[in-house]
Structures are given as C-alpha cells and as structure tokens.
Write a protein that holds these residues in place. Structure first.
Motif, PDB file in Angstrom:
ATOM      1  N   ILE A   1       0.869  -1.168   0.000  1.00 36.41           N
ATOM      2  CA  ILE A   1       0.000   0.000   0.000  1.00 36.41           C
ATOM      3  C   ILE A   1       0.908   1.221   0.000  1.00 36.41           C
ATOM      4  N   GLY A   2       0.647   2.139  -0.898  1.00 34.78           N
ATOM      5  CA  GLY A   2       1.487   3.322  -1.055  1.00 34.78           C
ATOM      6  C   GLY A   2       2.001   3.431  -2.470  1.00 34.78           C
ATOM      7  N   LYS A   3       3.024   4.248  -2.656  1.00 35.73           N
ATOM      8  CA  LYS A   3       3.658   4.349  -3.975  1.00 35.73           C
ATOM      9  C   LYS A   3       5.169   4.166  -3.894  1.00 35.73           C
ATOM     10  N   THR A   4       5.695   4.106  -2.650  1.00 32.81           N
ATOM     11  CA  THR A   4       7.081   3.761  -2.379  1.00 32.81           C
ATOM     12  C   THR A   4       7.067   2.899  -1.109  1.00 32.81           C
ATOM     13  N   PHE A   5       8.240   2.499  -0.638  1.00 34.46           N
ATOM     14  CA  PHE A   5       8.365   1.742   0.608  1.00 34.46           C
ATOM     15  C   PHE A   5       9.167   2.597   1.575  1.00 34.46           C
ATOM     16  N   ILE A   6       8.545   2.984   2.699  1.00 32.60           N
ATOM     17  CA  ILE A   6       9.195   3.839   3.686  1.00 32.60           C
ATOM     18  C   ILE A   6       9.089   3.171   5.049  1.00 32.60           C
ATOM     19  N   ALA A   7      10.227   3.016   5.721  1.00 31.22           N
ATOM     20  CA  ALA A   7      10.250   2.433   7.066  1.00 31.22           C
ATOM     21  C   ALA A   7      11.356   3.118   7.859  1.00 31.22           C
ATOM     22  N   ASP A   8      10.946   4.019   8.743  1.00 33.20           N
ATOM     23  CA  ASP A   8      11.912   4.801   9.530  1.00 33.20           C
ATOM     24  C   ASP A   8      12.875   5.520   8.580  1.00 33.20           C
ATOM     25  N   ASP A   9      14.165   5.182   8.637  1.00 31.84           N
ATOM     26  CA  ASP A   9      15.145   5.857   7.781  1.00 31.84           C
ATOM     27  C   ASP A   9      15.365   5.143   6.451  1.00 31.84           C
ATOM     28  N   TYR A  10      14.584   4.116   6.196  1.00 32.11           N
ATOM     29  CA  TYR A  10      14.744   3.343   4.962  1.00 32.11           C
ATOM     30  C   TYR A  10      13.746   3.824   3.917  1.00 32.11           C
ATOM     31  N   PHE A  11      14.229   4.043   2.688  1.00 29.44           N
ATOM     32  CA  PHE A  11      13.370   4.465   1.580  1.00 29.44           C
ATOM     33  C   PHE A  11      13.717   3.626   0.366  1.00 29.44           C
ATOM     34  N   GLU A  12      12.684   3.118  -0.285  1.00 23.15           N
ATOM     35  CA  GLU A  12      12.886   2.360  -1.519  1.00 23.15           C
ATOM     36  C   GLU A  12      11.778   2.698  -2.494  1.00 23.15           C
ATOM     37  N   CYS A  13      12.165   2.984  -3.707  1.00 26.31           N
ATOM     38  CA  CYS A  13      11.185   3.168  -4.776  1.00 26.31           C
ATOM     39  C   CYS A  13      10.773   1.787  -5.283  1.00 26.31           C
ATOM     40  N   LEU A  14       9.476   1.527  -5.311  1.00 23.88           N
ATOM     41  CA  LEU A  14       8.991   0.280  -5.886  1.00 23.88           C
ATOM     42  C   LEU A  14       9.163   0.330  -7.398  1.00 23.88           C
ATOM     43  N   ARG A  15       8.967  -0.800  -8.042  1.00 20.67           N
ATOM     44  CA  ARG A  15       8.865  -0.722  -9.500  1.00 20.67           C
ATOM     45  C   ARG A  15       7.717   0.212  -9.862  1.00 20.67           C
ATOM     46  N   LEU A  16       7.891   0.936 -10.936  1.00 22.61           N
ATOM     47  CA  LEU A  16       6.878   1.923 -11.342  1.00 22.61           C
ATOM     48  C   LEU A  16       5.816   1.218 -12.188  1.00 22.61           C
ATOM     49  N   TYR A  17       4.943   0.518 -11.470  1.00 22.76           N
ATOM     50  CA  TYR A  17       3.909  -0.277 -12.111  1.00 22.76           C
ATOM     51  C   TYR A  17       2.850   0.607 -12.765  1.00 22.76           C
ATOM     52  N   GLU A  18       2.026  -0.033 -13.599  1.00 20.58           N
ATOM     53  CA  GLU A  18       0.957   0.682 -14.296  1.00 20.58           C
ATOM     54  C   GLU A  18       0.055   1.444 -13.329  1.00 20.58           C
ATOM     55  N   GLU A  19      -0.244   0.857 -12.169  1.00 17.01           N
ATOM     56  CA  GLU A  19      -1.124   1.514 -11.204  1.00 17.01           C
ATOM     57  C   GLU A  19      -0.545   2.829 -10.713  1.00 17.01           C
ATOM     58  N   ILE A  20       0.778   3.006 -10.859  1.00 14.36           N
ATOM     59  CA  ILE A  20       1.451   4.213 -10.372  1.00 14.36           C
ATOM     60  C   ILE A  20       1.681   5.230 -11.484  1.00 14.36           C
ATOM     61  N   VAL A  21       2.121   4.804 -12.657  1.00 14.98           N
ATOM     62  CA  VAL A  21       2.568   5.773 -13.668  1.00 14.98           C
ATOM     63  C   VAL A  21       1.572   6.007 -14.808  1.00 14.98           C
ATOM     64  N   HIS A  22       0.593   5.116 -14.978  1.00 18.28           N
ATOM     65  CA  HIS A  22      -0.437   5.338 -15.998  1.00 18.28           C
ATOM     66  C   HIS A  22      -1.456   6.324 -15.438  1.00 18.28           C
ATOM     67  N   VAL A  23      -1.590   7.474 -16.074  1.00 17.33           N
ATOM     68  CA  VAL A  23      -2.417   8.538 -15.513  1.00 17.33           C
ATOM     69  C   VAL A  23      -3.513   8.947 -16.498  1.00 17.33           C
ATOM     70  N   PRO A  24      -4.616   9.488 -15.982  1.00 13.23           N
ATOM     71  CA  PRO A  24      -5.676   9.960 -16.884  1.00 13.23           C
ATOM     72  C   PRO A  24      -5.274  11.249 -17.583  1.00 13.23           C
ATOM     73  N   LEU A  25      -5.717  11.402 -18.803  1.00 16.21           N
ATOM     74  CA  LEU A  25      -5.585  12.665 -19.534  1.00 16.21           C
ATOM     75  C   LEU A  25      -6.793  12.799 -20.446  1.00 16.21           C
ATOM     76  N   MET A  26      -7.576  13.854 -20.201  1.00 20.54           N
ATOM     77  CA  MET A  26      -8.735  14.159 -21.034  1.00 20.54           C
ATOM     78  C   MET A  26      -8.644  15.614 -21.452  1.00 20.54           C
ATOM     79  N   ILE A  27      -8.926  15.872 -22.710  1.00 26.69           N
ATOM     80  CA  ILE A  27      -8.889  17.239 -23.235  1.00 26.69           C
ATOM     81  C   ILE A  27     -10.171  17.503 -24.007  1.00 26.69           C
ATOM     82  N   ARG A  28     -10.947  18.460 -23.533  1.00 28.03           N
ATOM     83  CA  ARG A  28     -12.149  18.880 -24.245  1.00 28.03           C
ATOM     84  C   ARG A  28     -11.870  20.206 -24.938  1.00 28.03           C
ATOM     85  N   LEU A  29     -11.895  20.170 -26.266  1.00 27.10           N
ATOM     86  CA  LEU A  29     -11.661  21.385 -27.047  1.00 27.10           C
ATOM     87  C   LEU A  29     -12.921  22.246 -27.066  1.00 27.10           C
ATOM     88  N   PRO A  30     -12.784  23.525 -27.392  1.00 28.10           N
ATOM     89  CA  PRO A  30     -13.955  24.409 -27.395  1.00 28.10           C
ATOM     90  C   PRO A  30     -15.090  23.858 -28.262  1.00 28.10           C
TER      91      PRO A  30
END
Length: 505
Positions: free
Chosen positions: A285-314
C-alpha cells in the motif's frame, strides 16, 4: 482560446469508467467530461512523484535527469511566463502545498496565484496542542510531520465546503466569474486531493463501506500489505474512493461555471493527474516503501505511472480516443502549439527578478529553444494527422541518488513495459530492507531489495504479475539501449549516466 488545466493529485486512472468499465467509483462529472473529450488511453507520468511531475509539465523537460524533489530553478523557462508574455491572463489556484511552500516557487510566471493553505504537512496552525489520531500511531506514516499538522489545520472544519478540494474549486469559480470577460486566460487548478490523508465527509465514505467499524488508517505507512488487516486495506480504498467522489463533485462546479458563463465555446478543459497509488497490488500500500530511515522506490507499475488525460476542445460534444503513447512532458509544447505561442517562446521576453532587497527588481531577458524540449506536441494526434508521436515513453524517479533502491525507471511501449534500476555508486554503503516485516509473495508482488530488470507484456498481463524477461532478452536489451540513448540525449550527468548504462539481469 482559453485553457483550464485541472490537476488532481494521486488520481488513479481506473477510477474513471472511460478507462475501466469495472470501476465502481462515482465520478459523474468527469464521466460527462470524458464523453465530450479526447481521452488519451496511454498517458504516462514522466518524472515521479508530485513535484518532479509539475516540473515536467511546466518546463517541457524531464526532471528526473535534472534534479531531485527540489525548488524550481530561476533559470528554467516555464509555461506560465511564456503565456503571460503572450498576453494571457494566467492564474494558479492550488492547495497542493509542495509546489509553493519552502520556496519551491512553482507559482513563478503566473499573473496571480492563490494558495489554499493547510494540506498535509503545511505548518499553518500550532493549535490545538493535542489531536486525536484516528488509529494506532504505528499504522501512520510519520504522523508528527504529516497527519498531526493536517489535523490541526482542519480542526475547525465543519462543512464539506471547508475541505480543500471544495475550497480550491470554489476559488477557481470565483476567479472565472471575475476574469472570464477580460481577455484570454490560462487557469491552472491544482488540488492535492485525493492524495492522503483521506478525510472526506462521512457520507462519501459510506457510499463505499458503510458498515466498517475498525480503525481509520487515513494516512497509512507505505508498507507491505501484511502490515495491515485485509479490512483495513479495503477501507483505505473506500476512504480514497470517497475523496475521489468529492473531488469529482467540485470539479463539476468548475465545469458548470464554464457553462453558466457562456465560455465553453472558447475554452479548452484539460484534466490529468501526476501518479497513482497501490492498494494491495504487488503486495504494497502506497507508492514507495518507507520504514523509519529506509526508503525504496517500488517498481513503477501501471497503477502508479499510468495517468488519466482528457482534453475537451472548445465546443466539443463527442468523445474521441487517442491510443498513442503520450507523456506528461508533452503537455507544455502542446499548449504552446494550441495557443500559437511557439514563436513567442522562441522570441522570449523580460522577467522582473527581485534583487538586492525586497521591493527592488531588475529585468532579466529570457528565450526558449523549443527544439531543446524533451516533450513533443501531440496536436497532430488531436487533429488526426498522426497516429502516434512516441515509440516509447519513460517514467522515472529522479536519477540523482546513486542507489538501485531509488534510481528506478520504466520504459513503456505499445506492448511492453521494461523496469530497470541503476547501479550502486557505493555498493558497500547500500542499505538492506528493514528486518521484522513480512512480505507477501504472490505472483507479481514486489520484493524489497529487488534491483534486477523485469519485463511485462501489457496486453496479456495488464496487472504486471508475470515477468517474461528471460524469454525476451534481446527485446529487453534493445529497449534498454533506447533508454540509455534517451538519457544521453537529455544530458544526464555522466556519473549518473554511467550508473544506468548496464541492464541488470
């Protein structure tokens, strides 16, 4: 033409039915917007997380090869200053604290900005001295610096309108009321919701989990899911969903205001996010792994880096799908082309810089070599002249740390997702994952300390649970070669580049 950008932090792509038909999250206003918009099926954040992502969009270049989570350098030419120079009335209305507090300066270049203070770790109030935490302190991520300041800041909140997203969207509506008829404008609305802490009014949470009686883990440790009960993880997602629905409701107010003011025929609406969040996928649960002074970036899975983008033109009334890959870094050159301001960027202008003392400014000239941008305009996708502008896109944590625990990237193509990590600059000083925690080991679960590359075939394995790199070594090496070429083209520091040249198999 006017442009309104709505940035909603930590907004998972599968919240929306236009991306996931199985979604149970109630987002009627964004659903309606998607039915009238270009929906980008494969948009990915470039730099991760919050502040590096804003850097990408504001500058059109990848933060991950330039700097860490850091203030916006004064010598970086940003979208807002180009639009202001081009005659646009530009405004930033935000409750996301990290882009403004501590001198981070992402309001630079806007004609005006309004910061709704108090989100997360913003030290707005020092009272009350004691606040009642909603769960055991051991389940919370750094409560002294995150949740306790937040709870002080919201202590006197009584109504939904007091919450941050409602306040920010209401301020945007008021700004539009006063400025919609004063010439062309660019309005950037930046809400930190639905980023944790998840504390929408109770009736939003009851839409998803009305009978829960356990502790409310509204700002969880970024930990393996085994640290929590299944009921707690499920309720975290329900609280998050409730906040998403609240955000949607108030985004609807902005969309409604555009309609009531009669400017929908001359205004482009852009909705996007910076990254997602794991709710048990891949064992965390989260987007990285943090435990006290320990920090680790997880693999950048689809759930993390795939983002919505919608553009409605005039004036747009129908949905159109864009299947081609795009990156958040592409937004800046796209907006410049949409507004015919590319020449303005090349020509440059003057910026007043405060020097010597407060109240004394001196002009400084600037100009932008648009060809030096890392992003590409995707206007050709909007007008149908091209089907794609990228063969691949790269998402990455800043490559500034010299450790494979943190310096992680993913190269995404139409079919494949290659996850890589750099080498250690000082192998003897590498930290080991903290003892005493249990890690789930289902297929696709992330195991802390992982540094070897992994390859996933997205069409057959959208959840990225089956690593097939051993069967596709040649493809993995080719993709990694393209990754290294890109880092070289984007001028990653040589020492950092050397740490990322080898594919760790």
């Amino acid at each position: 033409m006017n442009i309104i950008v709505i940035m909603s932090d930590t907004f998972r792509v599968d919240n929306l039915t236009c991306y996931s038909r199985e979604s149970m999250v109630k987002t009627p206003n964004l659903d309606k917007l998607s039915s009238q918009s270009f929906v980008f099926d494969r948009c990915y954040c470039a730099s991760f997380p919050t502040v590096p992502n804003r850097f990408d969009i504001f500058t059109g270049t990848h933060s991950f090869v330039k700097q860490d989570w850091s203030p916006l350098p004064f010598n970086e030419i940003v979208l807002s200053q180009i639009l202001t120079e081009g005659g646009y009335n530009t405004a930033l209305i935000a409750d996301t604290p990290h882009i403004i507090q501590h001198g981070f300066n992402y309001e630079r270049g806007f004609t005006t900005y309004l910061w709704n203070r108090g989100q997360e770790n913003d030290r707005l109030y020092s009272f009350p001295d004691a606040v009642e935490l909603p769960c055991s302190v051991k389940k919370l991520r750094d409560p002294a610096n995150n949740l306790i300041p937040h709870m002080r800041n919201i202590y006197y909140n009584r109504y939904e309108e007091d919450c941050f997203a409602p306040r920010t969207m209401s301020d945007a509506c008021r700004w539009l009321e006063k400025n919609h008829d004063k010439g062309e404008f660019f309005l950037w609305i930046d809400t930190f919701d639905p980023h944790e802490p998840w504390d929408p009014p109770e009736y939003y949470i009851d839409m998803y989990d009305p009978y829960y009686l356990g502790e409310r883990v509204i700002y969880p440790q970024y930990h393996p899911v085994t640290f929590f009960t299944e009921e707690e993880i499920s309720h975290c997602r329900s609280m998050y969903n409730g906040e998403v629905t609240m955000v949607d409701r108030w985004i609807g107010r902005v969309l409604e205001q555009v309609e009531y003011l009669g400017i929908q025929g001359e205004t482009t609406i852009i909705f996007t996010s910076d990254h997602g969040f794991l709710f048990g996928e891949h064992g965390f649960i989260g987007k990285t792994f943090i435990a006290d002074d320990y920090f680790e970036c997880l693999r950048l899975y689809e759930e993390i880096v795939h983002v919505p983008l919608m553009i409605r033109l005039p004036g747009q009334k129908e949905q159109k799908r864009i299947p081609g890959l795009v990156s958040s870094t592409d937004l800046m050159p796209t907006i410049l082309e949409m507004l015919n301001l590319t020449d303005t960027a090349e020509r440059g202008g003057m910026t007043q810089a405060q020097t010597l003392q407060c109240g004394f400014t001196q002009p400084q000239s600037w100009s932008l070599d648009v060809g030096s941008l890392h992003g590409k305009s995707f206007c050709s996708l909007l007008n149908g002249k091209e089907k794609k502008i990228h063969e691949y896109v790269i998402s990455s944590f800043p490559l500034m740390h010299g450790t494979p625990r943190i310096d992680k990237s993913v190269i995404t193509t139409e079919e494949w997702s290659l996850h890589v990590a750099g080498k250690a600059a000082d192998p003897e000083s590498e930290l080991l994952p903290p003892p005493g925690l249990t890690y789930r080991n289902n297929p696709g679960d992330y195991q802390p300390g992982t540094t070897k590359a992994a390859l996933f075939h997205t069409p057959e394995d959208p959840g990225q649970t089956c690593d097939v790199i051993s069967d596709n070594l040649s493809l993995a090496r080719d993709l990694h070669g393209e990754y290294v070429k890109s880092l070289e083209a984007w001028d990653l520091d040589k020492k950092r580049l050397d740490l990322n040249k080898k594919l760790n198999l």
